[in-house]
Design an enzyme around this catalytic site. Structure first.
Site, PDB file in Angstrom:
ATOM      1  N   ASP A  13       0.810  -1.230   0.000  1.00 16.96           N
ATOM      2  CA  ASP A  13       0.000   0.000   0.000  1.00 16.96           C
ATOM      3  C   ASP A  13       0.835   1.267   0.000  1.00 16.96           C
ATOM      4  O   ASP A  13       0.440   2.285   0.571  1.00 16.96           O
ATOM      5  CB  ASP A  13      -0.952   0.030   1.218  1.00 16.96           C
ATOM      6  N   LYS A  16       1.841   2.315  -5.045  1.00 16.87           N
ATOM      7  CA  LYS A  16       2.401   1.829  -6.316  1.00 16.87           C
ATOM      8  C   LYS A  16       1.450   2.107  -7.471  1.00 16.87           C
ATOM      9  O   LYS A  16       1.875   2.332  -8.588  1.00 16.87           O
ATOM     10  CB  LYS A  16       2.676   0.318  -6.238  1.00 16.87           C
ATOM     11  N   GLY A  40      -4.345  -4.689  -4.631  1.00 19.77           N
ATOM     12  CA  GLY A  40      -5.450  -3.935  -5.221  1.00 19.77           C
ATOM     13  C   GLY A  40      -5.199  -2.455  -5.244  1.00 19.77           C
ATOM     14  O   GLY A  40      -4.619  -1.907  -4.321  1.00 19.77           O
ATOM     15  N   HIS A  41      -5.561  -1.837  -6.335  1.00 18.59           N
ATOM     16  CA  HIS A  41      -5.622  -0.392  -6.341  1.00 18.59           C
ATOM     17  C   HIS A  41      -6.704   0.077  -7.298  1.00 18.59           C
ATOM     18  O   HIS A  41      -7.097  -0.654  -8.207  1.00 18.59           O
ATOM     19  CB  HIS A  41      -4.271   0.261  -6.640  1.00 18.59           C
ATOM     20  N   THR A 125      -5.865 -11.575   3.773  1.00 20.20           N
ATOM     21  CA  THR A 125      -6.973 -10.962   3.041  1.00 20.20           C
ATOM     22  C   THR A 125      -8.101 -11.982   2.817  1.00 20.20           C
ATOM     23  O   THR A 125      -9.123 -11.631   2.248  1.00 20.20           O
ATOM     24  CB  THR A 125      -6.482 -10.432   1.671  1.00 20.20           C
ATOM     25  N   GLN A 219       2.255  -6.047  -3.137  1.00 19.54           N
ATOM     26  CA  GLN A 219       2.586  -6.053  -1.704  1.00 19.54           C
ATOM     27  C   GLN A 219       3.911  -5.300  -1.475  1.00 19.54           C
ATOM     28  O   GLN A 219       4.246  -4.429  -2.256  1.00 19.54           O
ATOM     29  CB  GLN A 219       2.645  -7.474  -1.137  1.00 19.54           C
ATOM     30  N   THR A 234       3.070 -12.323   3.504  1.00 21.75           N
ATOM     31  CA  THR A 234       2.276 -13.002   2.482  1.00 21.75           C
ATOM     32  C   THR A 234       3.105 -14.202   2.008  1.00 21.75           C
ATOM     33  O   THR A 234       4.218 -14.430   2.495  1.00 21.75           O
ATOM     34  CB  THR A 234       1.872 -12.026   1.351  1.00 21.75           C
ATOM     35  N   PRO A 299      -9.242  -0.713   8.186  1.00 20.82           N
ATOM     36  CA  PRO A 299      -8.416   0.448   8.518  1.00 20.82           C
ATOM     37  C   PRO A 299      -6.959   0.016   8.611  1.00 20.82           C
ATOM     38  O   PRO A 299      -6.664  -1.056   9.147  1.00 20.82           O
ATOM     39  CB  PRO A 299      -8.914   0.900   9.895  1.00 20.82           C
TER      40      PRO A 299
HETATM   41  P1  IMP Z   1      -2.399 -12.813   2.365  1.00 15.95           P
HETATM   42  O1  IMP Z   1      -1.508 -12.289   1.312  1.00 15.95           O
HETATM   43  O2  IMP Z   1      -3.869 -12.639   2.058  1.00 15.95           O
HETATM   44  O3  IMP Z   1      -2.067 -14.222   2.759  1.00 15.95           O
HETATM   45  O4  IMP Z   1      -2.159 -11.947   3.701  1.00 15.95           O
HETATM   46  C1  IMP Z   1      -0.955 -11.989   4.423  1.00 15.95           C
HETATM   47  C2  IMP Z   1      -0.591 -10.616   4.952  1.00 15.95           C
HETATM   48  O5  IMP Z   1      -0.226  -9.763   3.872  1.00 15.95           O
HETATM   49  C3  IMP Z   1      -1.728  -9.906   5.701  1.00 15.95           C
HETATM   50  O6  IMP Z   1      -1.153  -9.127   6.741  1.00 15.95           O
HETATM   51  C4  IMP Z   1      -2.301  -8.979   4.645  1.00 15.95           C
HETATM   52  O7  IMP Z   1      -2.947  -7.860   5.215  1.00 15.95           O
HETATM   53  C5  IMP Z   1      -1.036  -8.582   3.902  1.00 15.95           C
HETATM   54  N1  IMP Z   1      -1.290  -8.196   2.503  1.00 15.95           N
HETATM   55  C6  IMP Z   1      -1.555  -9.002   1.468  1.00 15.95           C
HETATM   56  N2  IMP Z   1      -1.702  -8.297   0.333  1.00 15.95           N
HETATM   57  C7  IMP Z   1      -1.509  -7.010   0.660  1.00 15.95           C
HETATM   58  C8  IMP Z   1      -1.501  -5.800  -0.105  1.00 15.95           C
HETATM   59  O8  IMP Z   1      -1.687  -5.780  -1.333  1.00 15.95           O
HETATM   60  N3  IMP Z   1      -1.251  -4.666   0.590  1.00 15.95           N
HETATM   61  C9  IMP Z   1      -0.990  -4.680   1.927  1.00 15.95           C
HETATM   62  N4  IMP Z   1      -0.976  -5.778   2.664  1.00 15.95           N
HETATM   63  C10 IMP Z   1      -1.243  -6.946   2.042  1.00 15.95           C
END
Ligand code: IMP
Length: 415
Positions: A13, A16, A40-41, A125, A219, A234, A299
């Site tokens: 976040d 990018k 996501g954006h 997520t 990420q 992640t 948040p």
């Molecule tokens: P996962 O990627 O859904 O397995 O989540 C693992 C961790 O990465 C969690 O803390 C999510 O909030 C974080 N995360 C995954 N994708 C993003 C992203 O695009 N932006 C920020 N945090 C992310």
């Protein structure tokens, strides 16, 4: 020709989206190489809002080719939904035939495991990212190219449920009917087969033909499976090297690497965040920066710039420069803080320890400024903001190439 790359330097976040959107106009091709629809954006073009999770940002440039590489975990359902926003994608969107699929049961496993983790939940997520990557590594995954033989794929999915019955039963995940699996996979095949390609060969050909290729990281570095704040990470390689495995370019194919960093710091989900501000200033950053997740709406946790973590991230990615985003969010603060070292067990250290949970930040304070919002030239920035940026350059040992002073494409300082 060498490919350029952008990578997140914090916990994702970083903004990018704005940079890739700006840059995508200049590239012949944009490729994603890791992550999935956890990223996501939203991009607004001529009043229309587009939500991008899987499709590279080059989709908004009608002349650019968009590639989803083998290292991305693709939810066919999410991809098909996202594709509906755009016309004429055939010949402009290519998805690796060897990318692994996220199927519905991966999502159920993700959510069930998070529940079982209780207080130690990662705060994923919930999109099935971890289970899809786990199965890939355990050699039990399903690749998009397998959609070419629905009979065999349906049988393999059935077989997966037989082999994993004790685990799936414990997680209370039921085996779907064979007819339902077949119908779902057939639908995916009809909609996605025309887009499948050998994207590694494509990337090589683009570079051989002197086309400009942008590698779009998702990420951030501190969420990297190897180098992030494990286990609160992640499941993919979010660092620049991830493009080599996740697309098939060699390290020698990568040219300029830009690290994207916010002028402060945020994190979604659980896990260590030494500079998190739990007080009024953290709330103010969240409000001024509109820090709510684009994928989950959660948040974001907010805090101060962590120069120790950013120096590490810049080094591990090999960043040529940094783009500093959202400088204007710090407008109006009397003072801004930067973490310059950590204290761990009474000792001062200047690197990230294995256990970040117990790292206490040691701050240096900088005088704040009134307004940077909308500034487009470095010389027009307040002196205190300039000092802050120059200190960031020095502390991260990386020069700043770009500064963003509002979400608007034009409110960008190029150095
Ligand atoms: P996962 O990627 O859904 O397995 O989540 C693992 C961790 O990465 C969690 O803390 C999510 O909030 C974080 N995360 C995954 N994708 C993003 C992203 O695009 N932006 C920020 N945090 C992310």
């Amino acid at each position: 020709m060498k490919a350029d790359q952008i990578v997140g330097i914090q916990w994702g976040d970083e903004g990018k989206g704005k940079i890739v959107d700006l840059l995508a106009q200049k590239y012949d091709a944009v490729a994603r190489y890791q992550g999935g629809h956890n990223a996501g954006h939203t991009i607004v073009v001529d009043g229309t809002t587009y939500a991008l999770h899987l499709i590279p940002s080059g989709v908004l440039n009608p002349d650019a080719v968009n590639i989803i590489g083998n290292g991305v975990v693709v939810s066919p359902e999410a991809l098909i939904k996202e594709m509906k926003q755009f016309d004429g994608l055939l010949g402009r969107l290519f998805v690796s035939e060897s990318a692994h699929m996220i199927l519905n049961f991966h999502i159920l496993i993700d959510q069930a495991r998070e529940k079982l983790r209780g207080k130690k939940a990662i705060g994923t997520t919930g999109r099935g990212i971890g289970p899809a990557y786990s199965e890939k590594i355990a050699r039990g995954g399903f690749r998009l190219g397998e959609l070419r033989d629905i009979d065999a794929l349906t049988a393999n999915v059935q077989e997966y449920f037989v082999q994993n019955k004790p685990i799936l039963d414990a997680l209370e995940i039921e085996r779907p009917d064979e007819a339902d699996i077949r119908a779902e996979l057939t639908d995916y095949a009809e909609k996605l087969l025309p887009y499948l390609a050998n994207t590694t060969q494509m990337a090589w050909k683009l570079l051989e033909d002197d086309k400009r290729l942008l590698l779009e990281g998702a990420q951030g570095t501190l969420l990297d499976i190897d180098h992030g704040t494990y286990p609160y990470v992640t499941s993919s390689s979010t660092i620049s090297a991830g493009a080599c495995t996740g697309l098939g370019v060699s390290p020698k194919d990568i040219g300029k690497i830009t690290g994207i960093v916010k002028a402060y710091c945020t994190r979604v989900g659980n896990g260590p965040f030494p500079t998190e501000d739990f007080g009024e200033e953290g709330d103010r950053l969240r409000k001024q920066g509109n820090e709510f997740g684009t994928t989950t709406g959660r948040p974001r946790r907010c805090g101060w710039f962590d120069a120790v973590a950013c120096r590490f991230a810049s080094r591990i990615n090999g960043c040529d420069d940094l783009s500093v985003m959202k400088l204007d969010v710090l407008d109006g603060f009397d003072e801004v803080k930067v973490c310059v070292a950590y204290e761990v067990d009474g000792q001062q250290i200047d690197h990230m320890p294995l256990d970040m949970e117990h790292a206490k930040p040691i701050y240096k304070s900088f005088p704040g400024w009134d307004k940077t919002e909308g500034v487009r030239k470095f010389e027009d920035l307040p002196e205190t903001a300039k000092s802050y940026l120059l200190a960031i350059e020095e502390m991260t040992q990386t020069k700043i190439g770009m500064i963003s002073t509002s979400p608007d494409r034009n409110d960008t300082i190029l150095l």
